[in-house]
Design a protein around this motif. Sequence first.
Motif, PDB file in Angstrom:
ATOM      1  N   LEU A  53      19.544  29.337  -1.571  1.00 26.27           N
ATOM      2  CA  LEU A  53      20.567  29.480  -0.527  1.00 26.27           C
ATOM      3  C   LEU A  53      21.942  29.747  -1.120  1.00 26.27           C
ATOM      4  O   LEU A  53      22.681  30.610  -0.630  1.00 26.27           O
ATOM      5  CB  LEU A  53      20.608  28.226   0.344  1.00 26.27           C
ATOM      6  N   ALA A  54      22.283  29.014  -2.166  1.00 28.05           N
ATOM      7  CA  ALA A  54      23.588  29.229  -2.806  1.00 28.05           C
ATOM      8  C   ALA A  54      23.676  30.643  -3.376  1.00 28.05           C
ATOM      9  O   ALA A  54      24.690  31.323  -3.218  1.00 28.05           O
ATOM     10  CB  ALA A  54      23.814  28.197  -3.899  1.00 28.05           C
ATOM     11  N   GLY A  55      22.620  31.082  -4.027  1.00 25.06           N
ATOM     12  CA  GLY A  55      22.619  32.427  -4.591  1.00 25.06           C
ATOM     13  C   GLY A  55      22.706  33.510  -3.536  1.00 25.06           C
ATOM     14  O   GLY A  55      23.432  34.495  -3.694  1.00 25.06           O
ATOM     15  N   SER A  56      22.009  33.331  -2.431  1.00 24.52           N
ATOM     16  CA  SER A  56      22.041  34.363  -1.388  1.00 24.52           C
ATOM     17  C   SER A  56      23.393  34.391  -0.677  1.00 24.52           C
ATOM     18  O   SER A  56      23.887  35.464  -0.348  1.00 24.52           O
ATOM     19  CB  SER A  56      20.913  34.142  -0.382  1.00 24.52           C
ATOM     20  N   LEU A  57      23.998  33.227  -0.454  1.00 25.90           N
ATOM     21  CA  LEU A  57      25.311  33.215   0.196  1.00 25.90           C
ATOM     22  C   LEU A  57      26.405  33.776  -0.703  1.00 25.90           C
ATOM     23  O   LEU A  57      27.395  34.323  -0.219  1.00 25.90           O
ATOM     24  CB  LEU A  57      25.670  31.803   0.648  1.00 25.90           C
ATOM     25  N   LEU A  58      26.225  33.663  -2.017  1.00 28.77           N
ATOM     26  CA  LEU A  58      27.186  34.231  -2.954  1.00 28.77           C
ATOM     27  C   LEU A  58      26.900  35.704  -3.256  1.00 28.77           C
ATOM     28  O   LEU A  58      27.654  36.335  -3.980  1.00 28.77           O
ATOM     29  CB  LEU A  58      27.191  33.427  -4.253  1.00 28.77           C
ATOM     30  N   GLY A  59      25.802  36.218  -2.719  1.00 26.84           N
ATOM     31  CA  GLY A  59      25.472  37.624  -2.915  1.00 26.84           C
ATOM     32  C   GLY A  59      24.700  37.902  -4.186  1.00 26.84           C
ATOM     33  O   GLY A  59      24.578  39.052  -4.596  1.00 26.84           O
ATOM     34  N   ALA A  60      24.171  36.881  -4.820  1.00 23.76           N
ATOM     35  CA  ALA A  60      23.391  37.047  -6.047  1.00 23.76           C
ATOM     36  C   ALA A  60      21.923  37.246  -5.674  1.00 23.76           C
ATOM     37  O   ALA A  60      21.146  36.298  -5.601  1.00 23.76           O
ATOM     38  CB  ALA A  60      23.568  35.843  -6.955  1.00 23.76           C
ATOM     39  N   ARG A  61      21.560  38.500  -5.420  1.00 23.96           N
ATOM     40  CA  ARG A  61      20.207  38.808  -4.946  1.00 23.96           C
ATOM     41  C   ARG A  61      19.140  38.476  -5.974  1.00 23.96           C
ATOM     42  O   ARG A  61      18.111  37.881  -5.644  1.00 23.96           O
ATOM     43  CB  ARG A  61      20.115  40.278  -4.567  1.00 23.96           C
ATOM     44  N   VAL A  62      19.357  38.879  -7.211  1.00 26.59           N
ATOM     45  CA  VAL A  62      18.361  38.648  -8.260  1.00 26.59           C
ATOM     46  C   VAL A  62      18.163  37.155  -8.471  1.00 26.59           C
ATOM     47  O   VAL A  62      17.032  36.682  -8.607  1.00 26.59           O
ATOM     48  CB  VAL A  62      18.797  39.340  -9.573  1.00 26.59           C
TER      49      VAL A  62
END
Length: 177
Positions: A53-62
């Motif tokens: 969730l943190a990665g997706s909200l920050l835009g870190a797709r990989v």
Amino acid sequence: MYKNALKKRLRLGGASCAIVLASFLIIRWPLYFLHQMQDFPVLTACLCLICALAGSLLGARVFALGVSLSYPAGFAASLVFSSSGQDAGGGATSNGWIIWLLVIVAACFLTLLAELFLAQLRTLLDNLKQSAARRAAPKEHAADDTNTGAAKKDARAPAPAKTAPSDPTLPQKEKNA
């Protein structure tokens, strides 16, 4: 513009969470006889959900997809590489949980590095595109004078200010011829 980016990030977060939750539901109860762990699958699933969730909200797709896929990959690796035994008191021991956690941590670290590398690569490509566009743009100023080697007057330089006509009521300077 921002709504589309937010929608993409939420879609990515939903997909990442769906992968972790589906893996958890399959691993936790139907495959319990393989791992026989009570709390560890729940804790690792929560860890993966938070990171995804943190990665997706920050835009870190990989990063988001890598972490969500690390949960079932870690379980598979723990099945393949774990060893079981007994401790001195006769209790069962297994290193499957260590392998599972190491795969998740390694996936977090490696996908974070990949995300940083891709961000640097995107920045480099953007800079190359901008410099190519600047080189392709027509020149606004003239080149050096080939005869004298002196630079010609820049076309962008402001024109010299024009002097106002003299006021006839003011005394005029006499020109000495």
